[in-house]
Design a protein around this motif. Structure first.
Motif, PDB file in Angstrom:
ATOM      1  N   ALA A  15       0.843  -1.200   0.000  1.00 34.28           N
ATOM      2  CA  ALA A  15       0.000   0.000   0.000  1.00 34.28           C
ATOM      3  C   ALA A  15       0.876   1.247   0.000  1.00 34.28           C
ATOM      4  CB  ALA A  15      -0.911   0.001   1.223  1.00 34.28           C
ATOM      5  N   ARG A  16       0.414   2.274  -0.720  1.00 30.90           N
ATOM      6  CA  ARG A  16       1.227   3.489  -0.866  1.00 30.90           C
ATOM      7  C   ARG A  16       0.482   4.706  -0.374  1.00 30.90           C
ATOM      8  NH1 ARG A  16       3.225   3.875  -6.898  1.00 30.90           N
ATOM      9  NH2 ARG A  16       4.261   5.765  -6.133  1.00 30.90           N
ATOM     10  N   ASP A  17       1.261   5.726  -0.138  1.00 36.32           N
ATOM     11  CA  ASP A  17       0.703   6.993   0.312  1.00 36.32           C
ATOM     12  C   ASP A  17      -0.262   7.529  -0.749  1.00 36.32           C
ATOM     13  OD1 ASP A  17       0.454   9.180   1.979  1.00 36.32           O
ATOM     14  OD2 ASP A  17       2.615   9.254   2.371  1.00 36.32           O
ATOM     15  N   ASP A  18      -1.412   7.980  -0.317  1.00 39.21           N
ATOM     16  CA  ASP A  18      -2.459   8.426  -1.249  1.00 39.21           C
ATOM     17  C   ASP A  18      -1.969   9.502  -2.205  1.00 39.21           C
ATOM     18  OD1 ASP A  18      -3.433   7.458   1.320  1.00 39.21           O
ATOM     19  OD2 ASP A  18      -5.449   7.772   0.478  1.00 39.21           O
ATOM     20  N   TRP A  19      -1.212  10.459  -1.657  1.00 36.54           N
ATOM     21  CA  TRP A  19      -0.794  11.580  -2.515  1.00 36.54           C
ATOM     22  C   TRP A  19       0.086  11.102  -3.644  1.00 36.54           C
ATOM     23  CZ3 TRP A  19       4.040  13.391  -3.774  1.00 36.54           C
ATOM     24  CH2 TRP A  19       5.138  12.927  -3.012  1.00 36.54           C
ATOM     25  N   GLU A  20       0.887  10.073  -3.371  1.00 38.91           N
ATOM     26  CA  GLU A  20       1.761   9.525  -4.422  1.00 38.91           C
ATOM     27  C   GLU A  20       0.938   8.843  -5.492  1.00 38.91           C
ATOM     28  OE1 GLU A  20       5.976   8.178  -2.692  1.00 38.91           O
ATOM     29  OE2 GLU A  20       4.296   7.104  -1.796  1.00 38.91           O
ATOM     30  N   ILE A  21      -0.105   8.152  -5.040  1.00 35.92           N
ATOM     31  CA  ILE A  21      -0.962   7.442  -6.002  1.00 35.92           C
ATOM     32  C   ILE A  21      -1.624   8.454  -6.937  1.00 35.92           C
ATOM     33  CG2 ILE A  21      -2.989   5.971  -6.251  1.00 35.92           C
ATOM     34  CD1 ILE A  21      -2.336   4.828  -3.447  1.00 35.92           C
ATOM     35  N   ILE A  22      -2.149   9.531  -6.332  1.00 42.65           N
ATOM     36  CA  ILE A  22      -2.845  10.519  -7.151  1.00 42.65           C
ATOM     37  C   ILE A  22      -1.861  11.239  -8.087  1.00 42.65           C
ATOM     38  CG2 ILE A  22      -4.369  12.541  -7.094  1.00 42.65           C
ATOM     39  CD1 ILE A  22      -5.135  11.523  -4.200  1.00 42.65           C
ATOM     40  N   ARG A  23      -0.676  11.544  -7.535  1.00 45.70           N
ATOM     41  CA  ARG A  23       0.353  12.159  -8.384  1.00 45.70           C
ATOM     42  C   ARG A  23       0.660  11.261  -9.586  1.00 45.70           C
ATOM     43  NH1 ARG A  23       6.356  11.566  -6.460  1.00 45.70           N
ATOM     44  NH2 ARG A  23       5.620   9.439  -6.861  1.00 45.70           N
ATOM     45  N   ASP A  24       0.770   9.963  -9.296  1.00 44.17           N
ATOM     46  CA  ASP A  24       1.138   9.051 -10.386  1.00 44.17           C
ATOM     47  C   ASP A  24       0.018   8.915 -11.408  1.00 44.17           C
ATOM     48  OD1 ASP A  24       3.519   8.817  -9.139  1.00 44.17           O
ATOM     49  OD2 ASP A  24       3.181   6.800  -8.326  1.00 44.17           O
ATOM     50  N   LEU A  25      -1.229   8.950 -10.918  1.00 39.52           N
ATOM     51  CA  LEU A  25      -2.357   8.919 -11.855  1.00 39.52           C
ATOM     52  C   LEU A  25      -2.297  10.152 -12.748  1.00 39.52           C
ATOM     53  CD1 LEU A  25      -5.384   7.787  -9.641  1.00 39.52           C
ATOM     54  CD2 LEU A  25      -4.348   6.526 -11.552  1.00 39.52           C
ATOM     55  N   LEU A  26      -1.994  11.275 -12.100  1.00 45.20           N
ATOM     56  CA  LEU A  26      -1.896  12.533 -12.823  1.00 45.20           C
ATOM     57  C   LEU A  26      -0.783  12.462 -13.870  1.00 45.20           C
ATOM     58  CD1 LEU A  26      -3.083  15.398 -12.799  1.00 45.20           C
ATOM     59  CD2 LEU A  26      -1.416  15.990 -11.045  1.00 45.20           C
ATOM     60  N   GLN A  27       0.315  11.852 -13.493  1.00 45.65           N
ATOM     61  CA  GLN A  27       1.439  11.735 -14.425  1.00 45.65           C
ATOM     62  C   GLN A  27       1.078  10.879 -15.629  1.00 45.65           C
ATOM     63  OE1 GLN A  27       5.017  10.491 -12.480  1.00 45.65           O
ATOM     64  NE2 GLN A  27       5.245  12.434 -11.360  1.00 45.65           N
ATOM     65  N   GLN A  28       0.201   9.905 -15.385  1.00 46.70           N
ATOM     66  CA  GLN A  28      -0.237   9.069 -16.509  1.00 46.70           C
ATOM     67  C   GLN A  28      -0.929   9.935 -17.557  1.00 46.70           C
ATOM     68  OE1 GLN A  28       0.343   5.796 -17.047  1.00 46.70           O
ATOM     69  NE2 GLN A  28       1.515   5.723 -15.116  1.00 46.70           N
ATOM     70  N   LEU A  29      -1.597  10.995 -17.079  1.00 48.55           N
ATOM     71  CA  LEU A  29      -2.345  11.846 -17.998  1.00 48.55           C
ATOM     72  C   LEU A  29      -1.508  13.000 -18.522  1.00 48.55           C
ATOM     73  CD1 LEU A  29      -5.737  12.131 -16.080  1.00 48.55           C
ATOM     74  CD2 LEU A  29      -5.167  10.577 -17.956  1.00 48.55           C
TER      75      LEU A  29
END
Lengths: 457, 557, 164
Positions: free
Chosen positions: B491-505
């Motif tokens: 499990a990862r820190d939420d902010w990192e997950i959202i950042r990475d989703l954002l980076q995908q876009l």
């Protein structure tokens, strides 16, 4: 069961106890009025409240409950014209072991107390007053209720008393078996419907923050009765009775190993301990000698007949000089007994003869204080029971070498460190018994048990 | 403007200090660096003066015949010492007062009180929950003796009394300080505790049939200076000295009570209130305090998963994020919705807003949680960061007001992809069948539910104690969460997950640390100008002037 | 527990004695209810609390503090023998034993602060109490509300005879 009429001793000066055991005397208002009752109240209403306070100050009257605080000074703490209502409470929670004077005033002469209270209320402008009577006086409570109703019927209570414009109601409040309610702030808490835990002082001095946090005067039964007589004869005249700073009369209650125990009234300091025991109370029991006296209720420090006491006394030329004397020569007044290391306290004199085991006596006292400690603050709550457990063990054959010193040290750790004066009340007996009769206490180590008060029975 | 506070001169252990008028003696001493041991005294409660541990020597300025203070050679008032020791907890300082905190009389008093408190106290420290944070133990070191002079039997009292659903009482350990009674009366306004019997036999109790079941009952455990009141939840679970203490905030409602998270080896054992007069005084509610055990749940989501033919399968983060990116790129603008949570931190919400903007959808909101407010601490808003969600534009003045339209469009098939951040969509009126209709359901969560089970991409995240970040409470105070425990599995820190989703876009955006996120926020949001994690400090920062009648945010569902 | 109208009227009257705070009537009400029912059951405590706008614990704190208040019925006649110093010197321990013997009360362990002990037939209960304030005329005792001074052990049987 004896219910004989007790006749006053010729050396007594009966003022407060004038009507106690008086032949033909009844406790109803008719009898009281017939004898000139409530005349002092009428006189009081011709005076200004401040004048009465001044007369009481002038009289030198000291509180008869135990602490001996000057009554007029206490009243003087009430600022006239204050915005808060003032309350007066009569402390009739007579509970100090060895003391049994209020019972007789309440039972036989309730109107004297009520008249004294009405005058006192007028003096401090209290329009609501209570008599806090101990729970173990159910008959006394009934007598007071009836007397108050009589007083009200005669217009001595209620609205505009005797046309003076002064209003007053007095109610009886019954305790329920707690010595701590004799402590004035504990009494106030009890009256507020709370556990009677004494209040911290400062800030809760009753004259400033008493009942319902209003200025409140708490006075003993005997003290309030005296007010009537101060109004009658005037403060200056009253102050001529007794000795300077120890004025008026004093009710003395004698119990223990004398031939004629009982209650007596004398001018303060008019008699010595020896005179009280030998002349008034018929001396010690046959074949017995005086061993110890507790002069002012069980919390007063015990005095040994073997000791010598150094007191300042007035010489024929008017100067003061230190005189050494025996126990029996000490006059019974506030200052002499304080100078001798004990106190006049509540006037309860407990006499013990040479048959008495001092460990037994102290254990009995310790049991009382352990039972009566309210438990609010640590030193008294824990220390009072500890002392009782130690003396109990010493008494029943389980004493060890260090007990005597432990006892003293426990008492030392209580006195002066508690919320209220109960700390001293429970520590002083232990401190004094152990100091004055150390050998007896040391002798209990590894000694076989002894369950009663006599060393030779 | 109020008048400047008057300063009074007080001599403590021979040195003159100045303190504000109205300071208690015990507090003045503390300010002068002279700690006075105490049991019954608590700064938030009335002072009964019953334990007698805080006895000190006190004196007042000696007055001359002119009723003015006599001055000594140093020009300071000569002090006339009161022979009896005085308690320092119930009196305010006065001009010219003298205090001795360490004289032989004072030490003697403390020794005496300690001995009295211990004679009837059971010596069960090895199995007592309070051990390690017990004031009897603490002051015994300074004022106790190795041996006992007490040869008698101890007083017997009730043990293992269930005072209420969450508090267990051992009356033999109780030192009768009455803190718990006063707390329940003065703070919780539920006068349920009292003393029975008297003298040394006095014991704490509730009336038969009445329970200590207030939502604030566990504060009595915190303020109990000994092991008499224990938390039924924490009892016998862990020795306190093994607990790592992490300063944090409670996330169970919008009040944001300051807390200490007690954990050992990634397990949270307890949460206790941390004093902050701007937020929660020294208290917190039982509901929030005990709402921690889900963090240790064995059901926690531990691995990123993507939907394959036979169901969800564990994959690497890289694969899962790539899959999520792929899916999101297919659904632009209003065919995608973002359901975020007002339980997210500001940093997570900030990045979420960027994600929303890059998706270009108007369908985004948070899920409101409304409850009953009480008169003390609990807010009607059971989300800890509604203000943050509003500040960053995830939601509006009326949180949740867009959800109905969003659910209707999901049900009708107009919205075909949803990013669900920490929320279960079945809780906003969607049926499982609605979820199955979605072409893409990207879920960030920590515990399994209908939404995680129907995810196309499932991204396991962190609970409140496993991450850093900030939140804004109902009164507009910016406060910090700190990292107490590690997230389970991968499990990862939420902010990192959202950042990475954002980076995908949007490709790389130069954000590597959470501090970078906060820096961006501070540079953009005027209320937060100049702030950093460090500057927020342990007690938070007020972002807007606190109004007298701060009202909870209006909420619609 | 049924409070008769007459008792409630007395209770209401008593409350008027405390115009500032009804709470002050707590102890007087406890006396009135105990006098009527013989003891104070939990329901009575709750009734008084409600009557005075208090919590039951506020009343329980008083009931358990004052030795004269009891949560269990006493005997038909309640004997109080004074235990304190002057009476003890005059023989109150022996008097207590004599009362117990004649009232058939098993006094195995009347420990400190112990509740009063009852005879098997419930006719008598006995309590060793602290100072009753008649120290010069010990040993003293109370039977119900009646007070007796200088009680000898020989007088005990005839005393008990009066209380059937």
């Amino acid at each position: 069961m004896v219910s004989t009429i007790r006749t006053p001793h010729p050396r007594e000066k009966r003022i407060i106890f004038k009507n106690i055991d008086r032949p033909g005397w009844t406790n109803d208002i008719g009898c009281y009025l017939h004898d000139g009752g409530y005349e002092e109240l009428k006189k009081a209403f011709t005076m200004k409240p401040g004048q009465i306070v001044n007369e009481v100050k002038l009289s030198g009257l000291r509180g008869r409950g135990g602490a001996g605080f000057p009554c007029g000074v206490k009243w003087g703490f009430i600022r006239p014209g204050g915005t808060k209502p003032v309350y007066l409470i009569c402390n009739a929670d007579e509970s100090e072991p060895g003391t049994f004077k209020d019972r007789y005033i309440i039972h036989q002469d309730p109107h004297q107390l009520i008249e004294g209270m009405i005058i006192s209320c007028y003096a401090v402008n209290a329009q609501l007053a209570y008599i806090y009577i101990r729970g173990e006086f159910p008959e006394g409570a009934k007598i007071l209720e009836r007397a108050l109703a009589e007083a009200k019927e005669h217009g001595f209570l209620g609205k505009n008393i005797l046309g003076s414009g002064f209003d007053l109601e007095i109610y009886v409040f019954r305790g329920a078996g707690a010595y701590i309610c004799g402590e004035e702030t504990g009494l106030i808490e009890s009256m507020e419907g709370k556990r009677p835990y004494p209040r911290i002082k400062p800030p809760y001095f009753p004259a400033a923050l008493g009942l319902y946090l209003c200025p409140t005067i708490v006075n003993n039964v005997e003290t309030l009765c005296n007010v009537k007589h101060i109004v009658r004869i005037g403060g200056a005249e009253y102050a001529k009775m007794g000795k300077p700073n120890n004025t008026g009369t004093r009710l003395l209650c004698v119990s223990g190993d004398v031939q004629k125990p009982g209650y007596y009234e004398f001018e303060v300091g008019a008699i010595t301990i020896g005179e009280l025991i030998n002349d008034i109370c018929g001396g010690m029991k046959p074949g017995r000698t005086l061993k110890a006296v507790i002069p002012g209720g069980s919390s007063a420090k015990v005095m040994s007949a073997k000791d010598r006491y150094k007191l300042k006394t007035k010489q024929p030329d008017g100067t003061m000089a230190e005189t050494e004397m025996g126990l029996e020569d000490i006059p019974i007044d506030f200052d002499s007994l304080a100078a001798a290391g004990s106190m006049a306290g509540s006037g309860g004199v407990i006499v013990m003869d040479d048959s008495r085991d001092m460990v037994w006596a102290l254990n009995n006292i310790n049991e009382f204080y352990a039972h009566e400690s309210c438990g609010q603050c640590t030193p008294c709550r824990e220390g009072s029971l500890w002392m009782k457990k130690i003396t109990g063990r010493m008494l029943h054959g389980g004493g060890v070498e260090q007990d005597t010193d432990t006892l003293k040290s426990v008492a030392d750790n209580i006195a002066g460190r508690t919320i209220c004066a109960f700390g001293e009340a429970c520590a002083w007996p232990t401190q004094s018994f152990v100091a004055k009769f150390r050998d007896e206490f040391m002798g209990t180590a590894h000694k076989k048990g002894n369950g009663n008060g006599s060393t030779n029975s | 403007m109020s008048a400047p506070t008057e300063l009074l001169n007080v001599q403590i252990d021979g040195v003159w200090y100045q303190f504000k008028k109205g300071t208690r003696v015990i507090e003045a001493c503390a300010q002068a660096g002279k700690f006075i041991p105490h049991y019954c005294y608590h700064p938030k409660l009335s002072s009964p003066g019953n334990c007698r541990m805080c006895l000190i020597e006190m004196g007042m300025p000696k007055t001359g015949p002119d009723r003015k203070p006599e001055l000594g050679a140093d020009g300071k008032p000569v002090i006339s010492w009161i022979p009896r020791p005085q308690i320092s907890c119930a009196q305010d300082i006065t001009e010219g007062m003298g205090v001795r905190t360490d004289s032989s009389l004072v030490r003697e008093c403390r020794h005496g009180v300690m001995e009295f408190l211990l004679i009837n106290h059971p010596l069960d420290c090895p199995i007592c929950d309070q051990a390690g944070e017990c004031h009897l133990q603490e002051y015994s070191v300074e004022y106790g003796t190795a041996g006992s002079r007490f040869l008698e039997e101890k007083v017997k009292k009730p043990k293992r009394v269930e005072l209420g659903p969450r508090v267990t009482l051992d009356d033999e350990r109780c030192i009768l300080c009455s803190r718990c009674i006063r707390f329940m009366k003065e703070i919780a306004h539920d006068d349920v505790l009292g003393f029975a019997s008297r003298g040394s036999h006095t014991y704490l109790t509730a009336h038969p049939g009445k329970r200590l079941d207030s939502n604030y009952s566990l504060n009595t455990v915190d303020i109990c200076p000994v092991g008499a009141l224990t938390s039924t939840d924490f009892r016998f679970k862990m020795r306190v000295w093994f607990l790592k203490e992490t300063k944090s905030i409670c996330t169970s409602c919008a009040t944001g009570c300051n807390t200490i998270v007690g954990s050992r080896e990634n397990v949270i054992y307890r949460q206790t209130p941390r004093e902050n007069d701007a937020v929660n005084s020294a208290w917190m509610c039982d509901y929030g305090r005990l709402n921690i055990h889900y963090v240790n749940s064995p059901d926690r989501l531990k691995f990123p998963q993507v939907r394959e033919a036979q169901g969800l399968a564990n994959v690497s983060w890289k694969t899962a994020l790539a899959k999520a990116g792929e899916e999101l790129k297919q659904f632009q603008r209003n065919s995608v919705a973002v359901v975020a949570s007002a339980k997210m931190t500001n940093e997570e919400l900030w990045l979420t807003k960027k994600l929303i903007d890059s998706l270009g959808t108007v369908y985004h909101d948070v899920v409101p949680r409304a409850g009953q407010a009480d008169q003390l601490l609990m807010s009607a808003d059971r989300n800890p960061n509604t203000l943050g969600a509003q500040l960053f534009g995830i939601t509006s003045e009326y949180p949740g007001s867009k959800l109905r339209e969003m659910t209707e469009k999901i049900a009708s098939g107009e919205i075909r992809a949803v990013v669900a951040l920490g929320e279960d969509l079945t809780q906003i009126g969607l049926a499982e069948s609605d979820l199955k209709k979605l072409t893409a359901l990207i879920v960030v969560g920590i515990l399994p539910n209908e939404t995680t089970r129907n995810a196309s991409v499932l991204l396991p995240a962190c609970a409140f104690s496993e991450k850093r970040g900030t939140m804004i409470n109902i009164k507009g105070r910016l406060q910090r969460l700190n990292h107490a425990t590690l997230a389970p599995g991968e499990a990862r820190d939420d902010w990192e997950i959202i950042r990475d989703l954002l980076q995908q876009l949007t490709g790389s955006n130069g954000i590597y640390l959470i501090d970078d996120v906060f820096k961006e926020i501070a540079e953009t949001i005027p209320e937060m100008t100049g702030l950093s994690f460090g500057r927020i400090g342990d007690h938070g920062v007020q972002l807007v002037e606190e109004s007298e009648d701060a009202q909870p945010v209006a909420m619609t569902v | 527990m049924e409070i008769p109208a007459e008792l409630e009227a007395r209770i209401d009257q008593e409350i008027t004695h405390f115009p500032i705070s009804k709470r002050s009537a707590a102890l007087p009400l406890l006396h009135l209810i105990q006098e009527h029912f013989g003891y104070l059951e939990d329901e009575a405590i709750e009734w008084i609390a409600q009557k005075l706008g208090l919590q039951p614990i506020n009343i329980l704190e008083l009931v358990t503090f004052y030795p004269m208040l009891r949560r269990e019925p006493a005997g038909k006649h309640h004997i109080r023998v004074c235990r304190t110093l002057s009476c003890a010197m005059a023989g109150s321990y022996e008097l207590l034993d004599t009362f117990c013997k004649h009232a058939r009360i098993d006094r195995q362990h009347n420990g400190h602060g112990a509740h009063s002990l009852k005879s098997e037939d419930g006719k008598y209960s006995i309590e060793f109490v602290e100072c009753l304030a008649s120290c010069g005329f010990g040993p003293v005792c109370m039977i119900d509300d009646d007070f007796y001074e200088s009680v000898t052990q020989e007088e005990v049987p005839q005393l008990l005879e009066k209380y059937q």
